[in-house]
Design a protein around this motif. Structure first.
Motif, PDB file in Angstrom:
ATOM      1  N   ASP A  34      -7.868   0.365 -14.219  1.00 55.30           N
ATOM      2  CA  ASP A  34      -8.591  -0.002 -13.009  1.00 55.30           C
ATOM      3  C   ASP A  34      -7.620  -0.042 -11.839  1.00 55.30           C
ATOM      4  O   ASP A  34      -6.419  -0.010 -12.006  1.00 55.30           O
ATOM      5  CB  ASP A  34      -9.323  -1.341 -13.162  1.00 55.30           C
ATOM      6  N   SER A  35      -8.173  -0.077 -10.659  1.00 57.53           N
ATOM      7  CA  SER A  35      -7.326  -0.030  -9.459  1.00 57.53           C
ATOM      8  C   SER A  35      -7.210  -1.386  -8.775  1.00 57.53           C
ATOM      9  O   SER A  35      -6.988  -1.452  -7.579  1.00 57.53           O
ATOM     10  CB  SER A  35      -7.871   1.009  -8.487  1.00 57.53           C
ATOM     11  N   MET A  36      -7.359  -2.455  -9.531  1.00 53.33           N
ATOM     12  CA  MET A  36      -7.184  -3.788  -8.955  1.00 53.33           C
ATOM     13  C   MET A  36      -5.721  -3.965  -8.586  1.00 53.33           C
ATOM     14  O   MET A  36      -4.825  -3.459  -9.255  1.00 53.33           O
ATOM     15  CB  MET A  36      -7.637  -4.861  -9.942  1.00 53.33           C
ATOM     16  N   ARG A  37      -5.473  -4.708  -7.536  1.00 57.04           N
ATOM     17  CA  ARG A  37      -4.102  -4.855  -7.031  1.00 57.04           C
ATOM     18  C   ARG A  37      -3.187  -5.514  -8.059  1.00 57.04           C
ATOM     19  O   ARG A  37      -2.036  -5.154  -8.179  1.00 57.04           O
ATOM     20  CB  ARG A  37      -4.115  -5.636  -5.720  1.00 57.04           C
ATOM     21  N   SER A  38      -3.699  -6.462  -8.828  1.00 60.91           N
ATOM     22  CA  SER A  38      -2.851  -7.124  -9.822  1.00 60.91           C
ATOM     23  C   SER A  38      -2.461  -6.152 -10.939  1.00 60.91           C
ATOM     24  O   SER A  38      -1.335  -6.178 -11.427  1.00 60.91           O
ATOM     25  CB  SER A  38      -3.556  -8.347 -10.400  1.00 60.91           C
ATOM     26  N   THR A  39      -3.370  -5.281 -11.316  1.00 65.89           N
ATOM     27  CA  THR A  39      -3.072  -4.276 -12.343  1.00 65.89           C
ATOM     28  C   THR A  39      -2.063  -3.268 -11.819  1.00 65.89           C
ATOM     29  O   THR A  39      -1.119  -2.912 -12.522  1.00 65.89           O
ATOM     30  CB  THR A  39      -4.366  -3.543 -12.769  1.00 65.89           C
ATOM     31  N   LEU A  40      -2.245  -2.829 -10.575  1.00 66.12           N
ATOM     32  CA  LEU A  40      -1.294  -1.890  -9.982  1.00 66.12           C
ATOM     33  C   LEU A  40       0.083  -2.514  -9.832  1.00 66.12           C
ATOM     34  O   LEU A  40       1.095  -1.857 -10.056  1.00 66.12           O
ATOM     35  CB  LEU A  40      -1.805  -1.410  -8.619  1.00 66.12           C
ATOM     36  N   SER A  41       0.137  -3.777  -9.466  1.00 62.83           N
ATOM     37  CA  SER A  41       1.415  -4.466  -9.319  1.00 62.83           C
ATOM     38  C   SER A  41       2.153  -4.544 -10.657  1.00 62.83           C
ATOM     39  O   SER A  41       3.351  -4.266 -10.726  1.00 62.83           O
ATOM     40  CB  SER A  41       1.186  -5.868  -8.756  1.00 62.83           C
ATOM     41  N   ALA A  42       1.436  -4.893 -11.709  1.00 69.42           N
ATOM     42  CA  ALA A  42       2.063  -4.962 -13.032  1.00 69.42           C
ATOM     43  C   ALA A  42       2.518  -3.583 -13.496  1.00 69.42           C
ATOM     44  O   ALA A  42       3.595  -3.433 -14.078  1.00 69.42           O
ATOM     45  CB  ALA A  42       1.087  -5.564 -14.039  1.00 69.42           C
ATOM     46  N   LEU A  97      -0.107   2.227   2.001  1.00 71.92           N
ATOM     47  CA  LEU A  97      -0.614   0.882   2.288  1.00 71.92           C
ATOM     48  C   LEU A  97      -0.437  -0.069   1.101  1.00 71.92           C
ATOM     49  O   LEU A  97      -1.286  -0.917   0.830  1.00 71.92           O
ATOM     50  CB  LEU A  97      -2.094   0.937   2.702  1.00 71.92           C
ATOM     51  N   ASN A  98       0.675   0.080   0.378  1.00 70.47           N
ATOM     52  CA  ASN A  98       0.954  -0.832  -0.727  1.00 70.47           C
ATOM     53  C   ASN A  98       2.423  -1.278  -0.756  1.00 70.47           C
ATOM     54  O   ASN A  98       2.953  -1.558  -1.818  1.00 70.47           O
ATOM     55  CB  ASN A  98       0.538  -0.220  -2.062  1.00 70.47           C
ATOM     56  N   ALA A  99       3.036  -1.353   0.410  1.00 68.49           N
ATOM     57  CA  ALA A  99       4.418  -1.819   0.479  1.00 68.49           C
ATOM     58  C   ALA A  99       4.526  -3.246  -0.054  1.00 68.49           C
ATOM     59  O   ALA A  99       5.538  -3.609  -0.671  1.00 68.49           O
ATOM     60  CB  ALA A  99       4.945  -1.742   1.910  1.00 68.49           C
ATOM     61  N   ASP A 100       3.494  -4.055   0.159  1.00 68.87           N
ATOM     62  CA  ASP A 100       3.525  -5.420  -0.360  1.00 68.87           C
ATOM     63  C   ASP A 100       3.541  -5.423  -1.883  1.00 68.87           C
ATOM     64  O   ASP A 100       4.230  -6.246  -2.502  1.00 68.87           O
ATOM     65  CB  ASP A 100       2.350  -6.230   0.178  1.00 68.87           C
ATOM     66  N   LEU A 101       2.826  -4.508  -2.513  1.00 73.27           N
ATOM     67  CA  LEU A 101       2.844  -4.428  -3.978  1.00 73.27           C
ATOM     68  C   LEU A 101       4.207  -3.973  -4.488  1.00 73.27           C
ATOM     69  O   LEU A 101       4.698  -4.479  -5.493  1.00 73.27           O
ATOM     70  CB  LEU A 101       1.770  -3.460  -4.479  1.00 73.27           C
ATOM     71  N   ILE A 102       4.792  -3.026  -3.796  1.00 76.20           N
ATOM     72  CA  ILE A 102       6.089  -2.502  -4.235  1.00 76.20           C
ATOM     73  C   ILE A 102       7.169  -3.569  -4.130  1.00 76.20           C
ATOM     74  O   ILE A 102       7.936  -3.793  -5.070  1.00 76.20           O
ATOM     75  CB  ILE A 102       6.470  -1.253  -3.416  1.00 76.20           C
ATOM     76  N   PHE A 103       7.233  -4.236  -3.003  1.00 76.92           N
ATOM     77  CA  PHE A 103       8.349  -5.142  -2.747  1.00 76.92           C
ATOM     78  C   PHE A 103       8.111  -6.581  -3.205  1.00 76.92           C
ATOM     79  O   PHE A 103       8.945  -7.453  -2.966  1.00 76.92           O
ATOM     80  CB  PHE A 103       8.752  -5.085  -1.275  1.00 76.92           C
TER      81      PHE A 103
END
Length: 129
Positions: A34-42, A97-103
């Protein structure tokens, strides 16, 4: 100036090789379900953690290939290449638009640390002055 140009070109090569290493280490896992932000972050955290050691090996081998002559030259290359890799991920993060997830993942900092340690590790390995 010629030395810095060569180091910058090798930095671009390092970015490309790290990208290939990321692809290779994530192939067995596939894409997140899924493309949920928590899944992408992990998922990104795992990707960066698994790529950190290969990235250190890449920078170690390129510092060796370039015949790094001194500890100060190794430090300059470590700073330059780490900065280039950081700017690459910042650029990717801003455009996607996912710099926050990366860093916000610990994995990106492990990867940057390994990129930094690579040339310095070569300086220690080669007993440079």
């Amino acid at each position: 100036m010629k030395k810095y140009t060569r180091d910058i070109l090798y930095g671009i090569l390092i970015i490309g090789l790290i990208t290939v290493a990321e692809l290779l280490v994530t192939l067995p896992f596939g894409a997140p379900k899924d493309s949920m932000r928590s899944t992408l972050s992990a998922y990104m955290n795992l990707e960066f953690l698994l790529t950190s050691i290969p990235s250190g090996i890449i920078t170690f081998l390129i510092a060796r290939h370039l015949k790094t002559e001194s500890k100060s030259q190794a430090l300059k290359r470590a700073i330059l290449w780490t900065g280039m890799v950081f700017l690459n991920y910042l650029w990717i993060g801003v455009l996607n638009l996912n710099a926050d997830l990366i860093f916000t993942t610990i994995g990106i900092y492990a990867l940057l640390l390994c990129v930094f340690i690579g040339p310095l590790g070569f300086a220690l390995y080669a007993h440079l002055e």
